[in-house]
Enzyme design. Sequence first.
Site, PDB file in Angstrom:
ATOM      1  N   ASN A 227       0.870  -1.174   0.000  1.00  0.00           N
ATOM      2  CA  ASN A 227       0.000   0.000   0.000  1.00  0.00           C
ATOM      3  C   ASN A 227       0.907   1.223   0.000  1.00  0.00           C
ATOM      4  OD1 ASN A 227      -1.800   2.046   0.433  1.00  0.00           O
ATOM      5  ND2 ASN A 227      -2.345   1.438   2.525  1.00  0.00           N
ATOM      6  N   TRP A 228       1.083   1.809  -1.167  1.00  0.00           N
ATOM      7  CA  TRP A 228       2.026   2.933  -1.288  1.00  0.00           C
ATOM      8  C   TRP A 228       1.464   4.239  -0.728  1.00  0.00           C
ATOM      9  CZ3 TRP A 228       4.260   2.224  -6.967  1.00  0.00           C
ATOM     10  CH2 TRP A 228       5.154   1.150  -6.955  1.00  0.00           C
ATOM     11  N   LYS A 229       0.174   4.274  -0.448  1.00  0.00           N
ATOM     12  CA  LYS A 229      -0.466   5.502   0.059  1.00  0.00           C
ATOM     13  C   LYS A 229      -0.136   6.674  -0.879  1.00  0.00           C
ATOM     14  CE  LYS A 229      -0.154   3.415   4.579  1.00  0.00           C
ATOM     15  NZ  LYS A 229      -0.202   3.547   6.017  1.00  0.00           N
TER      16      LYS A 229
ATOM     17  N   HIS B 292      -9.734   1.492   4.593  1.00  0.00           N
ATOM     18  CA  HIS B 292      -8.456   1.708   5.286  1.00  0.00           C
ATOM     19  C   HIS B 292      -8.670   2.744   6.390  1.00  0.00           C
ATOM     20  CE1 HIS B 292      -4.353   2.856   6.151  1.00  0.00           C
ATOM     21  NE2 HIS B 292      -3.985   1.723   5.595  1.00  0.00           N
TER      22      HIS B 292
ATOM     23  N   GLU C 196      -6.995   5.163   7.355  1.00  0.00           N
ATOM     24  CA  GLU C 196      -6.736   6.567   6.957  1.00  0.00           C
ATOM     25  C   GLU C 196      -7.943   7.149   6.222  1.00  0.00           C
ATOM     26  OE1 GLU C 196      -2.971   5.729   5.101  1.00  0.00           O
ATOM     27  OE2 GLU C 196      -2.173   5.238   7.078  1.00  0.00           O
TER      28      GLU C 196
ATOM     29  N   GLU D  27      -5.622  -4.375  10.685  1.00  0.00           N
ATOM     30  CA  GLU D  27      -4.572  -3.367  10.857  1.00  0.00           C
ATOM     31  C   GLU D  27      -4.873  -2.520  12.101  1.00  0.00           C
ATOM     32  OE1 GLU D  27      -2.541  -2.418   6.852  1.00  0.00           O
ATOM     33  OE2 GLU D  27      -4.351  -1.226   6.966  1.00  0.00           O
TER      34      GLU D  27
ATOM     35  N   GLY E 116       2.277   2.647  10.627  1.00  0.00           N
ATOM     36  CA  GLY E 116       3.249   3.720  10.459  1.00  0.00           C
ATOM     37  C   GLY E 116       3.963   4.118  11.740  1.00  0.00           C
TER      38      GLY E 116
ATOM     39  N   SER F 186       3.177  -1.723  10.504  1.00  0.00           N
ATOM     40  CA  SER F 186       4.620  -1.760  10.798  1.00  0.00           C
ATOM     41  C   SER F 186       5.250  -3.128  10.557  1.00  0.00           C
ATOM     42  CB  SER F 186       4.897  -1.284  12.234  1.00  0.00           C
ATOM     43  OG  SER F 186       4.553   0.080  12.363  1.00  0.00           O
TER      44      SER F 186
ATOM     45  N   GLY G 255       2.756  -0.830   4.252  1.00  0.00           N
ATOM     46  CA  GLY G 255       2.931   0.555   3.827  1.00  0.00           C
ATOM     47  C   GLY G 255       4.409   0.882   3.656  1.00  0.00           C
ATOM     48  N   GLY G 256       5.007   1.450   4.704  1.00  0.00           N
ATOM     49  CA  GLY G 256       6.377   1.976   4.637  1.00  0.00           C
ATOM     50  C   GLY G 256       7.390   1.008   4.042  1.00  0.00           C
TER      51      GLY G 256
HETATM   52  P1  PGA Z   1       2.665   0.532   7.557  1.00  0.00           P
HETATM   53  O1  PGA Z   1       1.212   0.743   6.891  1.00  0.00           O
HETATM   54  O2  PGA Z   1       3.191  -0.788   7.036  1.00  0.00           O
HETATM   55  O3  PGA Z   1       3.465   1.716   7.090  1.00  0.00           O
HETATM   56  O4  PGA Z   1       2.469   0.501   9.039  1.00  0.00           O
HETATM   57  C1  PGA Z   1       0.324  -0.331   6.729  1.00  0.00           C
HETATM   58  C2  PGA Z   1      -0.979   0.145   6.116  1.00  0.00           C
HETATM   59  O5  PGA Z   1      -1.453   1.236   6.464  1.00  0.00           O
HETATM   60  O6  PGA Z   1      -1.559  -0.543   5.272  1.00  0.00           O
END
Ligand code: PGA
Length: 247
Positions: free
Chosen positions: A9-11, A91, A93, A163, A169, A208, A229-230
């Site tokens: 998930n590159w956001k 998600h 966010e 999640e 994050g 994470s 994500g990251g």
């Molecule tokens: P993260 O994000 O791996 O940076 O914690 C995961 C996500 O929001 O899907």
Amino acid sequence: MRKKILAANWKMNLTQPEVKAWLHTYQTLDWSALNASLRVYPSAIYLQDIQRAGLHCGAQNVYFEASGAYTGELSIEQLQSVGVQSVLIGHSERRLLFKEDDTLVAQKVSACARAAFPFILCCGEAQDIREAGTHLANVLAQLSENLRLLSSADLHLLVVAYEPIWAIGSGLSADLDQITEMQQAIRNHLVELFGSAGHQVPILYGGSVNAANAEAIFSCPNVDGALVGGASLDPLVFHQLWKALQA
Ligand code: PGA
């Protein structure tokens, strides 16, 4: 046997030159695997770059209406018309920053079911819910609400991603006991809602995940992969997660 999934998930990250560089490095690495699939969820402007590279390309968001005056939104039909294969729904966010509530999430799930469009439904509890000890009830209620318009016949379209919001994050993933407890509760709940077909739904963990903790997380029962994500922004790190998934 449930298929394993590693999803990036590159956001709202990466410029076009950075996407090109990511794909260039991706092409130099060995991504072969048995019974596992790799997915990338980029910003919408790069969907076709991902698709042309031969990767499973997924959208980070979708609107439930078919077409019309919805400035800034994308429909399922539009996504399908450029080869997009799946979408993230709900998600945290989107829920927190863009005020998507359970009703909207359920409408998106229903639209995906009508269009036979695969989706990853994200769920997870906030820090205060975890501290109050009501995390299981909270997450299972999200699932009941969000999946209330989905029938068992459309269950093959569903992947769940657990999640915990406090782990996203933050660099602080949930610990293995916390992950095991929640993934088992989600599995049981899917079986309660949908009968034995609930055993076939892949359940991912997200929050994470990194090269140091991936193998341990993937060894937890009912963890069928991860939404990342990251650690997905660097293809070399993401490749280490892919290797951990096969271990
Ligand atoms: P993260 O994000 O791996 O940076 O914690 C995961 C996500 O929001 O899907």
